[in-house]
Motif scaffolding. Structure first.
Motif, short mmCIF file in Angstrom:
data_model
loop_
_atom_site.label_atom_id
_atom_site.label_comp_id
_atom_site.label_asym_id
_atom_site.label_seq_id
_atom_site.Cartn_x
_atom_site.Cartn_y
_atom_site.Cartn_z
N LYS A 106 0.96 -0.99 -0.07
CA LYS A 106 0.00 -0.44 0.04
C LYS A 106 0.81 1.40 -0.34
CE LYS A 106 -4.06 -2.51 2.46
NZ LYS A 106 -4.79 -1.94 3.44
N LEU A 107 2.11 1.21 0.28
CA LEU A 107 2.87 2.46 0.04
C LEU A 107 3.95 2.37 -1.18
CD1 LEU A 107 4.24 1.95 3.97
CD2 LEU A 107 2.57 3.47 3.24
N VAL A 108 4.29 1.76 -1.75
CA VAL A 108 4.92 1.79 -2.94
C VAL A 108 4.18 2.60 -4.78
CG1 VAL A 108 6.16 -0.24 -2.42
CG2 VAL A 108 4.33 -0.47 -3.94
N ASN A 109 4.72 3.17 -5.42
CA ASN A 109 4.08 3.71 -6.23
C ASN A 109 4.71 3.08 -7.98
OD1 ASN A 109 5.49 5.79 -7.81
ND2 ASN A 109 5.93 6.64 -5.50
N PRO A 110 3.88 2.92 -9.05
CA PRO A 110 4.73 2.65 -9.89
C PRO A 110 5.97 2.99 -11.10
CG PRO A 110 2.12 3.85 -10.32
CD PRO A 110 2.94 3.44 -9.05
N GLU A 111 6.10 4.59 -10.08
CA GLU A 111 7.39 4.67 -10.35
C GLU A 111 8.41 4.71 -9.71
OE1 GLU A 111 7.33 6.83 -13.76
OE2 GLU A 111 4.88 6.17 -13.72
N GLN A 112 8.56 4.23 -8.68
CA GLN A 112 9.60 3.35 -8.26
C GLN A 112 10.44 2.45 -8.81
OE1 GLN A 112 7.25 3.03 -4.43
NE2 GLN A 112 8.48 4.14 -3.40
N LEU A 113 11.61 2.37 -8.88
CA LEU A 113 12.08 0.87 -9.18
C LEU A 113 12.87 0.21 -7.74
CD1 LEU A 113 14.73 -0.17 -11.67
CD2 LEU A 113 16.07 1.98 -10.97
N PHE A 114 12.41 -1.20 -8.48
CA PHE A 114 13.26 -1.97 -7.28
C PHE A 114 14.35 -3.04 -7.60
CE2 PHE A 114 9.02 -0.09 -6.60
CZ PHE A 114 8.04 -0.84 -5.91
N ILE A 115 15.15 -3.01 -6.94
CA ILE A 115 16.78 -3.71 -7.23
C ILE A 115 16.69 -4.65 -5.95
CG2 ILE A 115 18.89 -4.07 -7.05
CD1 ILE A 115 18.80 -0.56 -8.03
N SER A 116 16.25 -6.25 -6.20
CA SER A 116 16.84 -6.94 -5.29
C SER A 116 17.39 -7.93 -5.24
CB SER A 116 15.34 -7.46 -5.42
OG SER A 116 15.40 -9.04 -4.77
N ILE A 117 18.17 -8.14 -4.46
CA ILE A 117 19.03 -8.90 -3.77
C ILE A 117 19.03 -10.25 -3.64
CG2 ILE A 117 21.28 -7.66 -4.72
CD1 ILE A 117 21.46 -7.67 -1.19
N MET A 118 18.10 -10.72 -3.36
CA MET A 118 17.36 -12.18 -2.80
C MET A 118 17.15 -13.04 -3.78
SD MET A 118 13.52 -9.97 -1.11
CE MET A 118 12.59 -9.43 -2.47
N ALA A 119 17.83 -13.80 -3.00
CA ALA A 119 18.01 -14.88 -3.57
C ALA A 119 16.73 -15.81 -4.75
CB ALA A 119 19.02 -16.52 -3.54
N GLY A 120 16.80 -16.76 -5.58
CA GLY A 120 15.32 -17.06 -5.97
C GLY A 120 14.33 -16.46 -6.43
N VAL A 121 14.08 -15.36 -5.77
CA VAL A 121 12.78 -14.21 -5.74
C VAL A 121 12.70 -14.03 -7.02
CG1 VAL A 121 11.28 -12.51 -4.54
CG2 VAL A 121 12.70 -14.00 -3.34
N THR A 122 11.78 -14.44 -7.53
CA THR A 122 12.00 -13.60 -9.22
C THR A 122 10.78 -12.22 -9.80
OG1 THR A 122 9.49 -14.62 -9.46
CG2 THR A 122 11.45 -15.82 -10.04
N ILE A 123 12.05 -12.08 -10.57
CA ILE A 123 11.24 -10.49 -10.75
C ILE A 123 8.88 -10.89 -10.94
CG2 ILE A 123 10.18 -9.18 -12.83
CD1 ILE A 123 13.21 -9.36 -13.49
N PHE A 135 27.00 -26.60 -10.61
CA PHE A 135 26.20 -26.98 -10.82
C PHE A 135 24.83 -27.70 -9.67
CE2 PHE A 135 27.48 -26.95 -15.20
CZ PHE A 135 26.74 -26.83 -16.42
N ALA A 136 25.90 -28.26 -9.16
CA ALA A 136 24.50 -28.24 -7.72
C ALA A 136 24.26 -27.08 -7.00
CB ALA A 136 25.65 -28.76 -6.08
N ALA A 137 24.98 -25.95 -7.24
CA ALA A 137 24.74 -24.51 -6.48
C ALA A 137 23.86 -24.21 -7.78
CB ALA A 137 26.00 -23.33 -6.54
N PHE A 138 23.59 -24.20 -9.23
CA PHE A 138 23.11 -23.88 -10.24
C PHE A 138 21.71 -24.37 -9.50
CE2 PHE A 138 22.32 -23.88 -15.50
CZ PHE A 138 21.14 -23.03 -14.81
N GLY A 139 21.55 -25.94 -9.55
CA GLY A 139 20.20 -26.39 -9.85
C GLY A 139 19.48 -25.88 -8.34
N ARG A 140 20.15 -25.37 -7.10
CA ARG A 140 19.43 -25.11 -5.90
C ARG A 140 18.74 -23.86 -6.41
NH1 ARG A 140 15.94 -25.82 -2.37
NH2 ARG A 140 16.25 -24.50 -0.85
N ALA A 141 19.66 -23.20 -6.80
CA ALA A 141 19.60 -21.36 -6.90
C ALA A 141 17.80 -21.61 -8.18
CB ALA A 141 20.26 -20.84 -8.00
N VAL A 142 18.05 -22.75 -9.10
CA VAL A 142 16.91 -23.30 -9.60
C VAL A 142 15.70 -23.19 -8.49
CG1 VAL A 142 15.80 -24.43 -11.57
CG2 VAL A 142 17.54 -23.59 -11.63
N GLU A 143 15.39 -24.52 -7.80
CA GLU A 143 14.44 -24.60 -7.09
C GLU A 143 13.75 -23.47 -6.16
OE1 GLU A 143 16.90 -27.57 -4.80
OE2 GLU A 143 16.91 -29.86 -6.42
#
Length: 268
Positions: free
Chosen positions: A83-100, A255-263
């Motif tokens: 309820k606090l955000v607006n469409p003009e704001q830009l969000f940069i996420s470094i949360m692993a695995g959390v999709t756009i 590839f194990a790290a890659f696979g876990r990121a996908v999971e």
């Protein structure tokens, strides 16, 4: 331009500190939000940050919001933010695995950049790969790259698959290097060197090798051949690694790290 960093953990403060040196921002234009009183006291001692404990006091004022919390806090955080955000704001996420897409739908916004940093960002030698939603403009991407570059280098990738892939290489990669360094230090100790001398032997060897690699166009195989002579000591070491399939084991680990990121991404 006012930036809000949500999360005063190691990476959140690393980027806040790096961005404070950017020519794109003026002093006191960085707000840091965290629910930990101890963290906020730490932040409050830094002259160029505004330490904030109430989300209502900072989210509406921010032009860029840097999401630096643990992924499992995402849903709760977004519920409070929506309820606090607006469409003009830009969000940069470094949360692993959390999709756009998850961020967009959870907050009801479109301008999202997903990034994957690594630990050397703490000393200005980091590598941050990033990808953006289509709604992020070229000018905004230019600003994002300028802010990310304050902690080292940034690399724009084609899509989120490459964010997961870069997790397996650069994101988790420093741990692989530390693993190798630890093994070499243990070998040095077993050979009779002191702990301090072992550390110097190993750290300077890594530093020198990386510098050689960066200052020339030769590939690692060529460098190995330059060090290893037939029947010599280095060849004995490399032959031992080949016999023990170390090359394939390192690739399997990546590839194990890659696979876990996908999971993780499938959860969001």
């Amino acid at each position: 331009m006012k930036v809000l960093v949500i999360g005063a953990g190691n990476m959140g403060l690393t980027y806040a500190t790096g961005m404070s040196k950017s020519k794109l921002l003026k002093k006191r234009n960085i707000m840091v939000l965290d629910k930990s009183k101890e963290k906020l006291e730490e932040v409050g001692k830094i002259a160029y940050f505004d330490a904030i404990d109430k989300i209502e006091d900072c989210v509406p004022q921010a032009d860029i919001i840097f999401l630096a919390v643990k992924p499992y806090h995402a849903e709760e955080l977004f519920e409070r933010m929506k309820k606090l955000v607006n469409p003009e704001q830009l969000f940069i996420s470094i949360m692993a695995g959390v999709t756009i897409n998850f961020i967009q739908e959870s907050l009801g916004i479109k301008k999202v950049v997903r990034a994957m940093p690594n630990l050397p960002a703490q000393v200005g030698k980091g590598l941050t790969s990033y990808v953006s939603a289509e709604e992020v403009s070229r000018l905004e991407l230019f600003m994002v790259e300028g802010l990310l570059d304050t902690t080292g280098k940034s690399l724009r990738v084609k899509n989120e698959k490459f964010i997961d892939a870069s997790t397996g290489i650069s994101g988790s990669g420093p741990a692989y290097v530390f693993y190798f360094m630890q093994s070499m230090m243990e070998a040095a100790l077993q050979m009779g060197f002191s702990e301090n001398v072992s550390k110097v032997l190993v750290s300077q060897t890594f530093t020198g090798a990386v510098e050689l690699f960066n200052q020339n166009n030769l590939n690692p195989d060529t460098w190995m051949e330059m060090v290893a002579s037939k029947g010599g000591t280095t060849r004995a070491a490399l032959d031992s690694m080949e016999d023990n399939n170390v090359n394939e084991l390192i690739k399997e680990a990546a590839f194990a790290a890659f696979g876990r990121a996908v999971e993780l991404g499938e959860e969001y």
